[in-house]
Structure formats: structure tokens, C-alpha cells
Design a protein around this motif. Structure first.
Motif, PDB file in Angstrom:
ATOM      1  N   UNK A  51     -17.193  26.957 -15.593  1.00  0.00           N
ATOM      2  CA  UNK A  51     -17.251  25.537 -15.964  1.00  0.00           C
ATOM      3  C   UNK A  51     -17.468  24.672 -14.723  1.00  0.00           C
ATOM      4  N   UNK A  52     -16.733  24.968 -13.654  1.00  0.00           N
ATOM      5  CA  UNK A  52     -16.883  24.207 -12.416  1.00  0.00           C
ATOM      6  C   UNK A  52     -18.307  24.306 -11.894  1.00  0.00           C
ATOM      7  N   UNK A  53     -18.870  25.492 -11.912  1.00  0.00           N
ATOM      8  CA  UNK A  53     -20.246  25.656 -11.442  1.00  0.00           C
ATOM      9  C   UNK A  53     -21.215  24.838 -12.294  1.00  0.00           C
ATOM     10  N   UNK A  54     -20.953  24.801 -13.601  1.00  0.00           N
ATOM     11  CA  UNK A  54     -21.842  24.065 -14.511  1.00  0.00           C
ATOM     12  C   UNK A  54     -21.776  22.571 -14.248  1.00  0.00           C
ATOM     13  N   UNK A  55     -20.555  22.022 -14.111  1.00  0.00           N
ATOM     14  CA  UNK A  55     -20.489  20.566 -13.928  1.00  0.00           C
ATOM     15  C   UNK A  55     -20.854  20.158 -12.496  1.00  0.00           C
ATOM     16  N   UNK A  56     -20.707  21.079 -11.555  1.00  0.00           N
ATOM     17  CA  UNK A  56     -21.170  20.781 -10.194  1.00  0.00           C
ATOM     18  C   UNK A  56     -22.695  20.698 -10.175  1.00  0.00           C
ATOM     19  N   UNK A  57     -23.340  21.657 -10.855  1.00  0.00           N
ATOM     20  CA  UNK A  57     -24.799  21.602 -10.946  1.00  0.00           C
ATOM     21  C   UNK A  57     -25.273  20.380 -11.707  1.00  0.00           C
ATOM     22  N   UNK A  58     -24.549  20.028 -12.775  1.00  0.00           N
ATOM     23  CA  UNK A  58     -24.900  18.841 -13.548  1.00  0.00           C
ATOM     24  C   UNK A  58     -24.742  17.583 -12.703  1.00  0.00           C
ATOM     25  N   UNK A  59     -23.704  17.533 -11.866  1.00  0.00           N
ATOM     26  CA  UNK A  59     -23.514  16.359 -11.011  1.00  0.00           C
ATOM     27  C   UNK A  59     -24.692  16.196 -10.059  1.00  0.00           C
ATOM     28  N   UNK A  60     -25.162  17.302  -9.513  1.00  0.00           N
ATOM     29  CA  UNK A  60     -26.338  17.225  -8.627  1.00  0.00           C
ATOM     30  C   UNK A  60     -27.527  16.623  -9.364  1.00  0.00           C
ATOM     31  N   UNK A  61     -27.694  17.035 -10.619  1.00  0.00           N
ATOM     32  CA  UNK A  61     -28.804  16.527 -11.435  1.00  0.00           C
ATOM     33  C   UNK A  61     -28.618  15.036 -11.725  1.00  0.00           C
TER      34      UNK A  61
ATOM     35  N   UNK B 160     -15.795  18.997  -8.121  1.00  0.00           N
ATOM     36  CA  UNK B 160     -17.252  18.865  -8.130  1.00  0.00           C
ATOM     37  C   UNK B 160     -17.735  17.649  -7.353  1.00  0.00           C
ATOM     38  N   UNK B 161     -16.833  16.703  -7.076  1.00  0.00           N
ATOM     39  CA  UNK B 161     -17.210  15.562  -6.252  1.00  0.00           C
ATOM     40  C   UNK B 161     -16.973  14.200  -6.838  1.00  0.00           C
ATOM     41  N   UNK B 162     -16.502  14.104  -8.082  1.00  0.00           N
ATOM     42  CA  UNK B 162     -16.234  12.792  -8.685  1.00  0.00           C
ATOM     43  C   UNK B 162     -14.938  12.205  -8.139  1.00  0.00           C
TER      44      UNK B 162
END
Length: 245
Positions: free
Chosen positions: A4-14, A53-55
Motif C-alpha cells: 500500500x505504501x509503495x502504491x500511494x508513494x507512486x501515486x503521490x509522485x504522479x 509517502x511525503x504528505x
């Protein structure tokens, strides 16, 4: 949770790439829009993943959830500084739960509510229980939808002399929500908010109206093109299955 973390981290980049592209299209400075992760539908583990993720800015729409999440996060060691704003409808009997906890209230939808927040904040300030006036945004129903709360433009013009003199709140700008499903109507709504803000800022130069909180998962790029300084993103942040158009 690692997946899940990998998914939302990638989504944040997008998301951030799209924010940067919209700012460039609008001729605006990089970094001039804040991205809020609206955490109202997720639990504390998902918020912790979003922080990793960075938020750093989160939004809640119910006071009890705001308190619950802040309490839980307060027990986690080593977290970076994060901020929670109150973005949902606020009833007067819930004001005390939000004061001193929400960094900003986005949903001041009536003069009555503004006065109630101000009076309670003033009492807390006098008692030394609040460090400063409560930052707020004024909610405006630009689209005129009956299902949406907030001042109409004319109501806000009429109420602004009173709003500008309330000492327990600190005006920081305006907020709106656009109708769903038509990005051209959404963009016109955001443009209307910006134009109203510009009008009020010219008439009341002593007031800080620099913030425009508008744009959600489906329309944040249109909002940025029309001057939004803060986009409120929920599903696109927390739901990896949500499709960015």
C-alpha cells in the motif's frame, strides 16, 4: 502495508507531477499550491503511510475523527510535523473540539458560525487556552447548488464588513466546491471564486485573503489553472484503484 505504501508513494509522485504541470501551464511559480490529503475515509495506519509517502497536510470533515487521529498520531514517536485542517460542515456545538486542534477551518459557511467561532476563540484566548486567533477560510457557494452550503457571493459581500472585524478568527481566504461531472463548469466555478476574492481583497486591503481552497480529486488541475492555492485530494491519494484521467 508495504504494498500500500509503495502504491500511494507512486501515486503521490504522479499527483505532484500533474500539479507542477498545471502550475507551469498557468504561468505560476513551482510550489505555489499545497496538496492536502483528505483522510476522512481512512484510518490511522493509512495516514501514517501517507506521512511516510511525503504528505504533511491532512483534512478531516468530522470533529470526532479529527480528535481521534490527532490523539493517535500524538502517541507515535519520531513523526515529522504534520497539520490537520477541518474541512467539513461544522456545527456550533462542535466548535470547542476543533479550536486549538485544527490548524485551519475551511468551512465557515455563515455569519452566525463565524461569530460563534470568534466568540469562543476569544474566550479561550482570554483564558490563555488558545495561542492565537483561529485561522479560517470562508466557504462560498459559487455554483449556486442547493445541496451545497456556504455564502452566496452577494451574502458574502453583505457580511464582509462584520466578518472583517471579528477578533477571534483570522481570515485567510475563501473555499468552494465545484459541481461534479463537467470540468468546464468546475473551472468556471473556480474562476468565480478567484474573481470574488480579488474583488474583496481590493475592497478590504487590510484582510488577508491569499488562500483559495478549491479543487478535488476529479478537478484539481482545473482549479490550479484558475488560481487555487490548496487542493483537497482524497480518493486519488488513498485509493490506488482511483484512475487519474
Amino acid at each position: 502495508m508495504d504494498e500500500y505504501l509503495a502504491a500511494i508513494r507512486g501515486r503521490r509522485d504522479e499527483i505532484m507531477a500533474r500539479v507542477d504541470a498545471a502550475l507551469e501551464r498557468a504561468g505560476r511559480a513551482p510550489g505555489s499550491v499545497q496538496v492536502m490529503a483528505v483522510s476522512k475515509t481512512v484510518d490511522v495506519p493509512q495516514v501514517l503511510a501517507a506521512i511516510e509517502a511525503g504528505y504533511r497536510l491532512f483534512g478531516e470533515n468530522r470533529p470526532q475523527e479529527l480528535v481521534r487521529k490527532l490523539t493517535a498520531l500524538g502517541e507515535v514517536e519520531g513523526l515529522p510535523d504534520v497539520r490537520f485542517d477541518m474541512i467539513g460542515n461544522l456545527q456550533t456545538n462542535k466548535i470547542n473540539a476543533v479550536l486549538g486542534r485544527a490548524a485551519r477551518i475551511h468551512s465557515v459557511s455563515s455569519l452566525h458560525l463565524a461569530e460563534a467561532i470568534s466568540s469562543r476563540a476569544e474566550r479561550r484566548l482570554a483564558a490563555g487556552e488558545l495561542a492565537s486567533a483561529q485561522p479560517v477560510l470562508i466557504e462560498v457557494n459559487i455554483s449556486g447548488e442547493a445541496s451545497k452550503s456556504g455564502f452566496t457571493a452577494d451574502e458574502l459581500r453583505a457580511a464582509f464588513p462584520r466578518l472583517s472585524e471579528l477578533h477571534g478568527i483570522r481570515l485567510q481566504g475563501l473555499m468552494t466546491m465545484a459541481p461534479r461531472g463537467d470540468k468546464s463548469i468546475a473551472r468556471a466555478t473556480f474562476r468565480g471564486l478567484r474573481e470574488l476574492r480579488d474583488e474583496l481583497a481590493a475592497a478590504y486591503p487590510a484582510c488577508d485573503l491569499s488562500e483559495l481552497s478549491c479543487g478535488m480529486s476529479e478537478d484539481f488541475e482545473a482549479a490550479i489553472l484558475e488560481g487555487s492555492t490548496l487542493v483537497r485530494l482524497g480518493r486519488v491519494v488513498f485509493n490506488p484503484a482511483f484512475e487519474l484521467e
